[in-house]
Design a protein around this motif. Structure first.
Motif, PDB file in Angstrom:
ATOM      1  N   THR A  15      10.173   5.103   2.010  1.00  0.00           N
ATOM      2  CA  THR A  15       9.550   6.318   1.492  1.00  0.00           C
ATOM      3  C   THR A  15      10.218   6.603   0.154  1.00  0.00           C
ATOM      4  OG1 THR A  15       9.111   7.197   3.702  1.00  0.00           O
ATOM      5  CG2 THR A  15       9.131   8.788   1.903  1.00  0.00           C
ATOM      6  N   TYR A  16       9.432   6.963  -0.845  1.00  0.00           N
ATOM      7  CA  TYR A  16      10.002   7.323  -2.131  1.00  0.00           C
ATOM      8  C   TYR A  16       9.267   8.540  -2.678  1.00  0.00           C
ATOM      9  CZ  TYR A  16       6.190   5.473  -5.091  1.00  0.00           C
ATOM     10  OH  TYR A  16       4.996   5.263  -5.717  1.00  0.00           O
ATOM     11  N   ASP A  17       9.891   9.203  -3.634  1.00  0.00           N
ATOM     12  CA  ASP A  17       9.275  10.360  -4.273  1.00  0.00           C
ATOM     13  C   ASP A  17       8.526   9.908  -5.512  1.00  0.00           C
ATOM     14  OD1 ASP A  17      10.101  12.373  -2.515  1.00  0.00           O
ATOM     15  OD2 ASP A  17      12.066  12.505  -3.478  1.00  0.00           O
ATOM     16  N   ARG A  18       7.227  10.089  -5.496  1.00  0.00           N
ATOM     17  CA  ARG A  18       6.364   9.766  -6.630  1.00  0.00           C
ATOM     18  C   ARG A  18       6.081  11.070  -7.380  1.00  0.00           C
ATOM     19  NH1 ARG A  18       0.216   7.461  -6.156  1.00  0.00           N
ATOM     20  NH2 ARG A  18      -0.213   7.492  -8.377  1.00  0.00           N
ATOM     21  N   ILE A  19       6.158  11.028  -8.681  1.00  0.00           N
ATOM     22  CA  ILE A  19       5.854  12.213  -9.488  1.00  0.00           C
ATOM     23  C   ILE A  19       4.363  12.198  -9.804  1.00  0.00           C
ATOM     24  CG2 ILE A  19       6.370  13.505 -11.590  1.00  0.00           C
ATOM     25  CD1 ILE A  19       8.754  13.187  -9.610  1.00  0.00           C
ATOM     26  N   GLU A  35       6.116  14.048  -4.819  1.00  0.00           N
ATOM     27  CA  GLU A  35       5.345  13.895  -3.590  1.00  0.00           C
ATOM     28  C   GLU A  35       5.876  12.685  -2.845  1.00  0.00           C
ATOM     29  OE1 GLU A  35       1.279  13.422  -4.795  1.00  0.00           O
ATOM     30  OE2 GLU A  35       1.035  15.563  -5.193  1.00  0.00           O
ATOM     31  N   PRO A  36       6.380  12.882  -1.637  1.00  0.00           N
ATOM     32  CA  PRO A  36       6.876  11.730  -0.879  1.00  0.00           C
ATOM     33  C   PRO A  36       5.729  10.795  -0.493  1.00  0.00           C
ATOM     34  CG  PRO A  36       7.040  13.742   0.432  1.00  0.00           C
ATOM     35  CD  PRO A  36       6.542  14.136  -0.918  1.00  0.00           C
ATOM     36  N   HIS A  37       5.931   9.513  -0.723  1.00  0.00           N
ATOM     37  CA  HIS A  37       4.952   8.473  -0.413  1.00  0.00           C
ATOM     38  C   HIS A  37       5.608   7.404   0.455  1.00  0.00           C
ATOM     39  CE1 HIS A  37       2.376  10.222  -3.439  1.00  0.00           C
ATOM     40  NE2 HIS A  37       1.485   9.273  -3.269  1.00  0.00           N
ATOM     41  N   ASP A  38       4.877   6.947   1.466  1.00  0.00           N
ATOM     42  CA  ASP A  38       5.312   5.818   2.284  1.00  0.00           C
ATOM     43  C   ASP A  38       4.820   4.530   1.639  1.00  0.00           C
ATOM     44  OD1 ASP A  38       6.500   7.426   4.217  1.00  0.00           O
ATOM     45  OD2 ASP A  38       4.721   7.440   5.499  1.00  0.00           O
ATOM     46  N   ILE A  39       5.611   3.488   1.735  1.00  0.00           N
ATOM     47  CA  ILE A  39       5.244   2.168   1.233  1.00  0.00           C
ATOM     48  C   ILE A  39       5.121   1.227   2.434  1.00  0.00           C
ATOM     49  CG2 ILE A  39       5.911   0.200  -0.201  1.00  0.00           C
ATOM     50  CD1 ILE A  39       7.623   2.164  -1.843  1.00  0.00           C
ATOM     51  N   TYR A  40       3.988   0.544   2.502  1.00  0.00           N
ATOM     52  CA  TYR A  40       3.739  -0.478   3.507  1.00  0.00           C
ATOM     53  C   TYR A  40       3.575  -1.806   2.795  1.00  0.00           C
ATOM     54  CZ  TYR A  40       3.176   2.803   7.346  1.00  0.00           C
ATOM     55  OH  TYR A  40       3.414   3.749   8.317  1.00  0.00           O
ATOM     56  N   SER A  77       0.878  -1.163   0.000  1.00  0.00           N
ATOM     57  CA  SER A  77       0.000   0.000   0.000  1.00  0.00           C
ATOM     58  C   SER A  77       0.914   1.211   0.000  1.00  0.00           C
ATOM     59  CB  SER A  77      -0.897   0.007   1.237  1.00  0.00           C
ATOM     60  OG  SER A  77      -1.812   1.086   1.182  1.00  0.00           O
ATOM     61  N   GLN A  78       0.569   2.206  -0.774  1.00  0.00           N
ATOM     62  CA  GLN A  78       1.360   3.430  -0.774  1.00  0.00           C
ATOM     63  C   GLN A  78       0.442   4.601  -0.468  1.00  0.00           C
ATOM     64  OE1 GLN A  78       2.830   5.056  -4.443  1.00  0.00           O
ATOM     65  NE2 GLN A  78       1.294   3.982  -5.657  1.00  0.00           N
ATOM     66  N   MET A  79       0.966   5.546   0.272  1.00  0.00           N
ATOM     67  CA  MET A  79       0.190   6.730   0.603  1.00  0.00           C
ATOM     68  C   MET A  79       1.129   7.901   0.823  1.00  0.00           C
ATOM     69  SD  MET A  79       0.760   4.790   3.578  1.00  0.00           S
ATOM     70  CE  MET A  79      -0.522   3.625   3.402  1.00  0.00           C
ATOM     71  N   ARG A  80       0.593   9.095   0.599  1.00  0.00           N
ATOM     72  CA  ARG A  80       1.397  10.284   0.868  1.00  0.00           C
ATOM     73  C   ARG A  80       1.819  10.268   2.330  1.00  0.00           C
ATOM     74  NH1 ARG A  80      -1.447  15.207  -2.277  1.00  0.00           N
ATOM     75  NH2 ARG A  80       0.080  16.324  -1.035  1.00  0.00           N
ATOM     76  N   THR A  81       2.998  10.774   2.593  1.00  0.00           N
ATOM     77  CA  THR A  81       3.546  10.697   3.948  1.00  0.00           C
ATOM     78  C   THR A  81       2.666  11.408   4.980  1.00  0.00           C
ATOM     79  OG1 THR A  81       4.945  12.609   3.483  1.00  0.00           O
ATOM     80  CG2 THR A  81       5.939  10.431   3.197  1.00  0.00           C
TER      81      THR A  81
END
Length: 178
Positions: free
Chosen positions: A155-159, A165-170, A132-136
């Motif tokens: 955490t990665y930067d999604r364009i 936009e930094p996104h957390d990955i679970y 699951s990915q979501m904005r931080t």
């Protein structure tokens, strides 16, 4: 069970969206409060594009955002689904997502639906890992991921719309033998 139903949870039935579901999705996709992670409620054109993208994913992968309906009343709860994403931080994987109609916030539907999607991904699709990915800054989505046993991995930067936009990955993985 209705042929169109892919799977059920305690309170919800999941099926693929069709173009006839436009009014149903307008309720949540056009609501800026519900769509805060996208920074705006969708326009009519964006709703059409969202539906068409889902139809394309169904044809290609069998799954995408799914229509989550209340099993007793038939009322739509929102869109909760399994999206095959070809590039999450450089990796292809199955992803769960949840967009719940504001009327149903705080009732546990996102976690119930996400749990059902994970179980379906493991048992029917056959994957051993779901992300699951979501904005931080999306505390609600992070809480759902944690509630169903997902663990933070990166955490990665999604364009998105031309900006980072930094996104957390679970991640949740299927246990051996389970």
């Amino acid at each position: 069970m209705n042929e169109a139903i892919l799977f059920e949870t305690e309170r919800m039935a999941f099926r693929r969206f069709t173009m006839e579901d436009r009014e149903t999705v307008n309720v949540f996709l056009r609501d800026p409060e519900v769509m805060y992670a996208w920074e705006h409620g969708f326009s009519e054109d964006e709703v059409t594009e969202w539906l068409e993208k889902n139809l394309g994913r169904y044809a290609q992968y069998g799954y995408s955002w799914l229509c989550a309906d209340d099993r007793k009343t038939g009322e739509n709860i929102g869109a909760i689904g399994l999206i095959y994403n070809e590039d999450i931080n450089g990796e292809a994987c199955w992803e769960i997502g949840y967009i719940v109609n504001k009327k149903f916030w705080g009732m546990g539907y996102a976690a119930e639906g996400a749990r059902g999607c994970v179980r379906h991904a493991f048992d029917v699709i056959g994957t051993g890992r779901v992300i699951s990915q979501m904005r931080t800054n999306n505390a609600s989505s992070r809480a759902v991921a944690q509630k169903i046993g997902m663990k933070y991995v990166a955490t990665y930067d999604r364009i998105h719309h031309g900006k980072k936009e930094p996104h957390d990955i679970y991640v949740i993985e299927k246990r051996q033998g389970g």
